[in-house]
Design a protein around this motif. Structure first.
Motif, mmCIF file in Angstrom:
data_model
loop_
_atom_site.group_PDB
_atom_site.id
_atom_site.type_symbol
_atom_site.label_atom_id
_atom_site.label_comp_id
_atom_site.label_asym_id
_atom_site.label_seq_id
_atom_site.Cartn_x
_atom_site.Cartn_y
_atom_site.Cartn_z
ATOM 1 N N GLU A 540 0.833 -1.197 0.000
ATOM 2 C CA GLU A 540 0.000 0.000 0.000
ATOM 3 C C GLU A 540 0.863 1.241 0.000
ATOM 4 O OE1 GLU A 540 -3.399 1.795 -0.432
ATOM 5 O OE2 GLU A 540 -3.423 -0.325 0.096
ATOM 6 N N THR A 552 -1.721 9.658 4.597
ATOM 7 C CA THR A 552 -2.286 8.373 4.991
ATOM 8 C C THR A 552 -1.909 7.287 4.000
ATOM 9 O OG1 THR A 552 -4.348 7.197 5.497
ATOM 10 C CG2 THR A 552 -4.444 8.787 3.721
ATOM 11 N N ARG A 554 -4.130 4.761 3.775
ATOM 12 C CA ARG A 554 -5.437 4.089 3.669
ATOM 13 C C ARG A 554 -6.235 4.664 2.507
ATOM 14 N NH1 ARG A 554 -10.761 4.628 5.075
ATOM 15 N NH2 ARG A 554 -11.802 2.830 6.074
ATOM 16 N N SER A 557 -12.418 2.057 1.675
ATOM 17 C CA SER A 557 -12.552 0.619 1.882
ATOM 18 C C SER A 557 -13.536 -0.026 0.913
ATOM 19 C CB SER A 557 -13.004 0.350 3.327
ATOM 20 O OG SER A 557 -14.288 0.923 3.555
ATOM 21 N N CYS A 565 -8.342 8.605 5.175
ATOM 22 C CA CYS A 565 -7.521 8.074 6.265
ATOM 23 C C CYS A 565 -8.308 7.264 7.294
ATOM 24 C CB CYS A 565 -6.780 9.222 6.955
ATOM 25 S SG CYS A 565 -7.871 10.371 7.838
#
Length: 953
Positions: A540, A552, A554, A557, A565
């Motif tokens: 990632e 971040t 992230r 999802s 984030c």
């Protein structure tokens, strides 16, 4: 010789229909025209950069596009034209080169077209020959060419001239133009959005504060000249002078400044649009002359009209949604429907919508667009060995190409030879197809199969992309829209920066994956890279959170797209594309739908709850609804998001916050919607009141009638005319599909809208009636309607050319209450209404009495509705009274099921020459039969309600 036969046709059609469910069939931002001679907003998205390298190449491509434009003599899809160029002979000997122009149109050419092409061929060849022959005087020939172009394009010029007349009137009514502020010249960043230093008139000199007033007087003088032209001379002379004058002023910066000063920005934009459209024909003319003089071979010019191939008929049975989803390796479940079709759709609604599209196509004729008619003609007639040497690899188009035509042309490759066009509007059309063909060489068959396979694979790739919001792109290459250019540039700038950050991060961490060139603003490529990263299990990466801007590692999802984030940021990020694509931690509300509609510029996307919450339902006029929508579009361009709008709405502070946002910016940048909003605050702030759709029509009534309810207006003709006025003046027209509104069905029938097929009933007739309203008194109108003289009134007011575009309108409107009326018109009213059962005379004449189930009634109704959109209704009437309904329908729908033969059986033909065959009336005079015989026969034909007032034996 070999035969081309399309394989997996049902699969291709189903994929096309799936894509048409996404964003209204708009698949991407689209490419726009290279044409810089038309409008200020034309080139915003960029054109096709893969054009010729030399000046001759540039001239050829410009010529082909202009040539296609002059051949599209009227508005509408059936007039779209395309042109290709072939050169033959020895190119080292100029006089031995021959130019052939291959011309195709969506609709077939008629004798008037053929006559014009013969004249055009002769004149262009003469101009080409004048280069080598000093005895030929080109001036007279060029003047004749111009007159022929104007004459041929009168239908289109007439529409633009009428629009100019209306918008000039609105421009003058918008307010005084006496004090126009001086525009301080800015650095030349974008010549269309900034008024840099210029010199429109050498006598005045460069534009400056000292010359500003003189330039405004010059611009005003040119506007007044347009008004003078519109009020003098015959219509043909007006059109010619307008085309010449608008061409000479269309690029004047002083004129733009003058028009931009209009207090109503939309009025100014429409006026500028009319000037640009009218000036385009003169620009085309000069390009034709330039090409004839400079492209070798015009002295031996020939123009070939391509005969359209017979259309393919869609298969009777098409796959269901679950079967179609299998082509994508997916099943039909809630997750896949929201991901691939529509975030708002459930499985049930998606299956229903898809089935409706599939059923509507079943057994219909599928169109072969003009671009493909050209390519297919060349595959059948051009020697494959010389094709790449003789055929210029560019197709001139009068409009931007659709998504499927562009995909096919880019995929069609014969030994490295491909075609290109001026660009694409990226819309997808479900009736698109190419027919099976005989007489092709093996290489061409292979090339066609390969192109279709690549196009099909592209459809699959488009389907598996995340759903993104795509603005609808104008198809016309001369489109001057109401799009806010400055806001669009800001939006694009930030979008580019965000994509560039992601690209920089990806390229630093995954150099092997990014071996090929990558455009950071192209969402397709970004998505492909992310998929590649996921499949290669690359660790990632990091980026900046789109919501809180913290670093971040992230991503979202749900879609694995933007950097977010945390789950909180994922749910809070106020971006409409993300909100609808991913399951955020709250239910969608009306603010979400409003903002999405604003960014897609798609007013029809608003549901009734959204209209109620944000004030649209308080306005009776569609024009006011559009202005309110424009106001909200402006707010979104200022950065107002869904949560802010939702808060204003729930708190009841919409008015205060909208006012504060617009008042915070300079007055000259507020546009025309905010002043309208201030003028209509009483309506916007009203509570519980139903908008009065009749108010706009009451001033047309006599003073003694203005306070009356509609039912109090007598006679009936006055009442119905008044309601029609109310609908038309509010931007609507009678719609028989509204249930249980009987009056709309009556207006639709009695005012002749029932005779208008397609755009004739939806656009032409409403336009004619709206133009008639200010030209006559209300009393003149309703008395003409009562006495069946509306057609004469229209003609007396100069509307004869337009109303004649609606076939049978004149004959229908002259039918009096005591006259016979062909029942086919009642059939046409029935198929456009939600009713299950037709009137008795339609039931008998068109076979509905044979239906044993409701399903059979709906099926028969659907077949007639589809047919009446294709054929002259009076041809169906003739088939009805001959008892040949099924045979007639089979000629137009070869795959019509055998079961309809029983359903379409009627009582015709009748013995003897009976005048009421296929007719109905309320009160008639009958000759030649006894009362008993006449009444029995008419009862059999569903005419038992007819009152016979006189019988002669």
């Amino acid at each position: 010789m070999a035969r081309f036969q399309w394989e997996n046709l049902e699969q291709f059609i189903s994929l096309t229909n799936l894509l048409s469910l996404r964003n209204g069939g708009q698949l991407g931002p689209g490419n726009t025209s290279k044409d810089e001679d038309v409008g200020v907003d034309v080139d915003f998205n960029g054109g096709n950069s893969d054009t010729g390298d030399s000046k001759e190449d540039e001239l050829k491509e410009r010529f082909l596009d202009r040539f296609a434009e002059i051949l599209s003599r009227d508005k509408g899809g059936k007039h779209v034209c395309c042109v290709a160029l072939r050169e033959s002979g020895d190119r080292h000997l100029d006089e031995d080169v021959r130019i052939s122009l291959l011309v195709a149109r969506n609709d077939t050419f008629n004798e008037q077209d053929a006559k014009f092409f013969r004249t055009l061929e002769r004149l262009l060849a003469a101009i080409g020959a004048s280069v080598y022959d000093d005895t030929i005087s080109p001036h007279a020939i060029e003047q004749q060419l111009w007159e022929e172009l104007v004459r041929y394009n009168q239908p289109r010029l007439g529409l633009y001239a009428d629009s100019l007349h209306d918008n000039l009137k609105a421009f003058k009514a918008a307010g005084s133009q006496d004090t126009i502020p001086y525009y301080t010249p800015q650095p030349p960043q974008n010549d269309d959005s900034e008024h840099a230093t210029f010199c429109d008139d050498s006598c005045i000199g460069p534009y400056s504060e000292a010359t500003h007033d003189d330039y405004m007087k010059l611009a005003q003088k040119h506007i007044l000249e347009l008004d003078t032209i519109l009020s003098a001379g015959d219509r043909a002379t007006q059109q010619r002078l307008l085309a010449e004058h608008t061409y000479s002023i269309r690029h004047m910066k002083s004129l733009r400044i003058y028009i931009d000063s209009c207090p109503k920005a939309s009025v100014g934009r429409r006026l500028l649009s009319d000037i640009l459209f009218l000036g385009r024909l003169r620009s085309c003319y000069y390009t034709l002359v330039e090409a004839a003089r400079n492209i070798t071979g015009f002295a031996r010019l020939s123009i070939v009209l391509v005969k359209n191939l017979p259309p393919r008929v869609c298969p009777a049975t098409l796959p269901s949604l679950p079967d179609a989803m299998k082509y994508l390796g997916q099943s039909s479940n809630p997750s896949s429907v929201k991901r691939f079709i529509n975030p708002k759709s459930s499985v049930i609604s998606a299956e229903r919508n898809f089935k409706q599209i599939q059923n509507n196509l079943s057994r219909k004729h599928l169109h072969t667009h003009a671009e493909l008619q050209l390519v297919l003609y060349m595959t059948r007639t051009v020697d494959v060995k010389t094709m790449s040497r003789e055929t210029y690899p560019y197709i001139g188009c009068s409009k931007l190409s659709c998504f499927l035509c562009t995909a096919f042309l880019e995929s069609f490759d014969h030994d490295g030879f491909t075609f290109r066009t001026r660009g694409s509007h990226s819309k997808i059309y479900t009736l698109w197809s190419i027919p099976d063909m005989d007489g092709l060489c093996e290489d061409m068959v292979a090339a066609l199969h390969s192109a279709l396979k690549k196009t099909r694979n592209l459809l699959v790739r488009e389907m598996i992309k995340p759903i993104t919001v795509a603005s609808h792109v104008a198809e016309s290459t001369a489109a001057v829209t109401d799009y806010n250019l400055q806001s669009s540039l800001v939006h694009q700038y930030h979008k580019t920066l965000a994509a560039q950050r992601e690209f920089d991060s990806l390229s630093a961490n995954a150099p092997k994956i990014l071996a090929r060139n990558f455009d950071p603003v192209e969402e397709v490529e970004t998505y492909d890279v992310l998929i590649a990263l996921e499949r290669s299990k690359t660790p990632e990466l990091s980026g900046e959170c789109e919501n809180c801007e913290r670093e971040t590692g992230r991503k979202c999802s749900k879609c694995r797209g933007p950097w977010l984030c945390s789950e909180r940021c994922e749910n809070e990020w106020d971006y409409h594309g993300h909100t609808f694509k991913c399951a955020i931690g709250r239910p969608l509300d009306t603010a979400d739908y409003l903002v999405r509609a604003c960014w897609t510029d798609w007013l029809d996307d608003l549901d009734e709850d959204t209209k109620e919450d944000f004030g649209f339902a308080k306005f009776a006029s569609v024009y006011d609804v559009q202005k309110l929508f424009g106001l909200y579009v402006g707010l979104t361009r200022m950065g107002v998001g869904t949560r802010e709008l939702h808060k204003w709405q729930t708190e009841g502070t919409l008015t205060e916050n909208i006012t504060a946002k617009y008042e915070a910016i300079p007055e000259r940048h507020r546009g025309g919607y905010y002043p309208w909003f201030r003028e209509n605050l009483h309506t916007f702030n009203s509570r519980g009141a139903t908008p009065d759709i009749l108010a706009v029509a009451r001033p047309y009534l006599d003073p003694t009638d203005r306070e009356k309810d509609p039912h109090q207006l007598v006679p009936e003709a006055k009442r119905k005319s008044f309601i029609l006025y109310a609908l038309l003046l509010n931007g609507y027209h009678p719609n028989p599909s509204i249930e249980p509104d009987t009056i709309c069905k009556e207006l639709y029938f009695e005012f002749g809208f029932v005779t208008g097929r397609g755009s004739q009933g939806e656009q032409v007739l409403p336009w004619v009636y709206r133009k008639l309203i200010p030209e006559c008194t209300f009393t003149e109108f309703w008395t003409a309607f009562q006495s069946n003289n509306l057609v004469a009134l229209m003609d007396a007011k100069g509307l004869e050319p337009e109303r004649k575009k609606v076939q049978h309108f004149e004959a229908f409107m002259k039918i009096k209450g005591n006259d016979w009326c062909p029942t086919v018109w009642h059939l046409r009213l029935f198929v456009h209404s939600p009713n299950v059962d037709p009137p008795r005379y339609v039931t008998v004449d068109y076979g509905f009495f044979n239906c044993k189930t409701v399903e059979e009634k709906f099926s028969l109704k659907g077949v007639y509705k589809e047919l009446l959109a294709m054929v002259d209704p009076m041809e169906l009437h003739a088939a009805c009274i001959k008892g040949k309904l099924y045979d007639f329908l089979r000629r137009h729908k070869p795959n019509l099921e055998q079961r309809f033969k029983r359903l379409m059986t009627n009582s015709y033909p009748l013995p003897g020459n009976v005048e009421w065959a296929g007719m109905c009336a309320e009160r008639v005079e009958i000759h030649g039969l006894t009362a008993e015989v006449a009444q029995n026969m008419m009862s059999t034909l569903g005419q038992q309600n007819v009152r016979i007032v006189h019988v002669k034996k």
